[in-house]
Design an enzyme around this catalytic site. Sequence first.
Site: not given
Ligand code: SRM
Lengths: 562, 594
Positions: A73, A142, A204
């Site tokens: 990323r 991030r 994060k």
């Molecule tokens: C690519 C993306 C979704 C998308 O379809 O665009 C994404 C994809 C993943 N997110 Fe996310 N997140 C993405 C935005 C988000 C958002 C939305 C935002 O940030 O506006 C959230 C919700 C907001 C938040 O953080 O609360 C989000 C909350 C999570 C979480 C839950 C965090 C939490 O507080 O519980 C995880 C899991 C974790 O962190 O343990 C996670 C984890 C992941 C992981 C890395 C899975 C993992 O833990 O191994 C996913 C990778 C999947 C893949 O194969 O690509 N992702 N993730 C987004 C990439 C954002 C970026 O470029 O940085």
Amino acid sequence: MDIKVNPNELIKANSRYLRGTLRKSLADQASGALMPDDAQISKFHGFYEQDDRDQRLERQRQFLEPYYSFMLRARLPGGICTPQQWLAIDAVGREMGNGTIRLTTRQTFQYHGILKRNLKPLIRRINQAMIDSIGGCGDVNRNVLCNPNPERSALHGEVYHWARRISEHLLPKTRAYHEIWLDGKPVAGGESEPVYGKTYLPRKFKTAVAIPPHNDVDVYTNDLGFVSIAEGDRLLGFNVLAGGGMGATHDDPTTFPRLADELGFIPPQQTLAVAEAVVGVQRDFGDRVSRRHARLKYTIERLGLAAFVTEVERRAGLRFEPVRSVRFTGQGDRYGWVEDGQGRWHLTLYIENGRVADTPGAKLMSGLREIAGNHRGDFRITPNQNLIVAGVPEDQKATIEAIARRHDLLAEDRSPTRLASIACVALPTCPQAMAEAERYFPEFLRKIEEMAGRHGIDRQAIVMRMTGCPNGCARPYVAEIGLVGKGPGRYNLQLGGAGTGLRLNRLFRKNLNESELLQTLDGLFCIYASDRLPEERFGDFVVRRGLVNRVVNPAEAPHESA
Amino acid sequence: MDNTAKTTEGLPSRPLDGLQLSRLQQAVEGLSSEQLAWASGYLAGLGAVEPAAGTALNENREVTILYATQGGNARSVAEALAENATARGVVSRLVSADNYRLKDLAKERLLIVVISTQGEGEPPESAIELFRYLQGKKAPRLDELKYAVFGLGDSSYEQFCQAARELDELLRMHGAQALFERVDADVDFQQLSSNWQGRILKILEKQQPSDQATIIPLQRGHARVRYDRNQPFQAELLERRRITSIDAVCNVQHISLEIDPQSIRYRPGDALGLFFMNDPAMIEEILSLTGLSADAPVSLNGESLTLARALGERLELTQLHPNVVKAWSALSAVPELAALSQDGEKLRAFVGARQFIDLLQSYPAEVDAQGLARILQAQQPRLYSIASSQAAYEDEIHLTVAALRYRGHGRDRLGGASGYLTQRISEGDPLHVYVVENPSFRLPASADTPIIMVAAGTGIAPYRAFLQEREALGCAGDSWLVFGNRHFHRDFLYQSEWLNYRRAGLLNRISLAFSRDEGARTYVQARLYEDRAELYRWLQEGAQLYVCGGVEMERGVCQSLLAIAQDQGGLHEEAAVEYIESLRRQGRYQRDVY
Ligand code: SRM
Ligand SMILES: Cc1cc2nc3c(=O)[nH]c(=O)nc-3n(C[C@H](O)[C@H](O)[C@H](O)COP(=O)(O)OP(=O)(O)OC[C@H]3O[C@@H](n4cnc5c(N)ncnc54)[C@H](O)[C@@H]3O)c2cc1C
Ligand SMILES: Cc1cc2nc3c(=O)[nH]c(=O)nc-3n(C[C@H](O)[C@H](O)[C@H](O)COP(=O)(O)O)c2cc1C
Ligand code: SF4
């Protein structure tokens, strides 16, 4: 160190500022994976270890380890890149990834399917294009979101400049990235992380900058938010927000999505001080035992907002002014051409699920490459996984538009609901996925469109968001209709978002399969069609009719329906 | 097994293993004291036939029967000869080439050699020392020696019975006289071998001094319970599963067989010989092309059975042998074939990528069921390295089988045995097998000796047995796996097991070479050279080196070993060659090549 402390904390502490044993892990040919600790450290360098979940069981029977590969990323504040950079991004995606580029909900892009041995060459390649992946993931700040608002370039320019500075200011200072990937020379003398310290953050941390009336960045779902307040094109300052987040765990009432609180107003020059102060409080008060409760939102719930604000003010050496009133009108993208008053044009393209690829159906990747070849302005990735071709002079419009149309990159002929909706990645790459999202959502939408048609509400956009698990990567808890993966083919149905990102939705029904979902929604659409007020959005309707209760305190019973 | 007894100098405290002992007890159970007295004499007599190896010969005119085998055929011939000699009261000494003390050669008076050819005209591993000795300066004069050589080979190889031929010449060169012409036997060697034995025995009987106490003629046969090529054991398929990914070029399968640990004992390094069923589709085609009926009766050496069954389980269809072409040309009287049959070179090229079905198709001819059965050769059992250790799997045998697929003359071909094992056999099916001992491919005597295991493709199979054994016996010695194949993600055979062994500290080092992974393309021998410093260190520290797999790979590895010895040991070429040779002599460089 406290023995209870979360293992990740020890890994960070022993990593010598994020070096770990990555070099050794990369050198090992016998496995496509990293050593377990390095798989944690790697996130700070911007990549995740994954395996093709479609192949897991089969390979196990074959005495083969899982099909490991990596997702990288990039860090791209505000989602802006030049056409030259795009050409590099595109080439690398084709040559070293799985042949696709994935635009994300945080305005950057991801590569999937990178083999271990390709990691270093890949990072070097994007580095030559002046792009890095530092802190793309990991327990640091991030990618900083910034509304790509094209129609007010002057203001956008200034706000974007602050987004960049926040990103740079909160960047880890360790040289590990340069040493390991770019063969940079180790710096003489001791290193330090002035902002983070050697265990970085408990979790994060996410920052967004919004330019009203557009809330496409969903500023309230971020740990730290800045809402720009302007007079004409002049930036006066920001309303500061803190404590937003989506992530939750099914049926664990101690976890919940939460909207950020408003701390107050600050003039621009205090932006970095406030950012650093908020990060500092989270660093020192955040939960380092349970990662599940380590986000800032829980820290604030624990400290209490007042105490939190005081501590931030103390550290930043300022007092917040009262928040200025702002109005947000929507959280989606505005497709098609807009003019910015200075004779330059901006075209917002539609990229389904943000997946840039060449498929038999549509050659999006080739199309964007061709546009990049002709384009002189810049590209802006939106927080809804779309792409804006920004800064096109009048005489170029026709050319760009023709290419876009030829490659099915335009929004035209798509339903308003489809254009307002997004899904996360989920299967097969995401290890957390419990259900399909990206691969299934388009087909599911077809059924919704057909249904909306029957009820005659197909002209009304409904913000619909699907994720494969409750982590909420597509911000489903602020959607009018949220579909949150519970198990294979099963989703929780969330209702009542405002369509502006200003209101959380609420769990309506648990664990529904497709036919149950369609049936339920069919019933709801039926009443909505007959009883809605003029222009009333679906999300507002279900709340007004008391079909779901407005969420007042997110911490209270978040996992109980109705 | 009997050759463990042979290898030990003098008699160990108890030369028999538990199994042998229990067999012996069964055999003598319920004998009267008188009978026991007789039996003891009888056994003593047998003992005289196979004295412990290396015990110097006293100056009598004893005959030595020396065999050099890879797959066990030469051995079976030699053993039969020894038995019949015994039966005729002739004292003979049966010994495998690798247990033969070279300086005894000068003392020999009568030497009978049975030797097969391996590789490309090379002698079996066990005879390499003997050859070097006879080729070297230290070779003795053998004017006193009379000898006879029986060669086993396969005329579809370019250098037919080369090893036998060379040995014959070497012996003559050093002054020995042949009792009579060397015999070179082809794949169907049974008939030739019994004629030859007849001739040998006549001569031996003349040689026999009258005063020699003769032993009561008794067949050892029934006293000995060993399943072999002529008496295979019926195992049962427990499981087979593909262990290369679907997109892999080569379909390699893991095969598990159930065996009776009482009847079948094997050791890491041994191979399994097995008979297989030909492809029913191919049999159909043969029947329709010849117009013969499936249940037409035929008789194969005495036994009568239906043609379909004969074709299915007894006759060779997938390897086309030159002799079959000759026989067919005689039958079909096609001038083209006749010409071909005269020219060995052309003939070999012709059979290369062909199967019997091609003959039928291109050169149709009238043939009756019995005629067909006569023309075709008996099915050759195929060998597969055993991939399990009996210390870990008492009653199982694992194999690692690659489906042999190739295209030839407009047809997609599938190997007979590998095709059966990877495509047609199903769980619960019987399989006729026998263990082929491989004394020249063994784990070090000491549990602490480090081992370097080099393999390409299915050559990795025996190393799985090695590590299973070392794990089961808790051996401390370091180990290093050097493996090559096409793609890391597709055909890194048993990858998860190697990684587990590494985690467990049983496997210390893994070096890999994948020839089709872009970016990383390389071969085993190149990889070895990259690791030369480490490799040389291991060797200096007494490591034992193993190489298993295809002929080309082995040659490549040998080359880079020479290069490494020069680069790391600072040796000039001859010295490097000698270095490798000495490793081989010390049994520290063992090869299993096919
Ligand atoms: C690519 C993306 C979704 C998308 O379809 O665009 C994404 C994809 C993943 N997110 Fe996310 N997140 C993405 C935005 C988000 C958002 C939305 C935002 O940030 O506006 C959230 C919700 C907001 C938040 O953080 O609360 C989000 C909350 C999570 C979480 C839950 C965090 C939490 O507080 O519980 C995880 C899991 C974790 O962190 O343990 C996670 C984890 C992941 C992981 C890395 C899975 C993992 O833990 O191994 C996913 C990778 C999947 C893949 O194969 O690509 N992702 N993730 C987004 C990439 C954002 C970026 O470029 O940085
Ligand atoms: C000691 C030893 C150990 C072995 N261990 C293993 C093992 O562990 N695993 C394993 O898979 N195999 C092993 N083999 C090889 C195995 O014995 C068989 O030779 C192999 O499986 C092929 O037998 P088949 O009956 O399937 O093919 P066959 O029916 O015997 O067909 C072989 C014939 O096909 C023709 N042919 C083959 N390839 C081509 C080509 N590319 N182009 C044209 N013609 C061709 C040749 O005429 C060849 O004689 C071992 C062999 C030996 C001697
Ligand atoms: C790998 C391999 C290579 C062989 N090379 C030759 C050869 O070059 N010339 C030959 O006449 N026979 C060759 N043969 C055939 C064997 O000599 C023949 O099968 C013989 O019966 C084996 O006897 P053994 O079981 O005692 O080793 C080869 C067999 C194998 C398995
Ligand atoms: S929401 Fe869950 S399934 Fe979807 S990408 Fe995020 S972690 Fe994966």
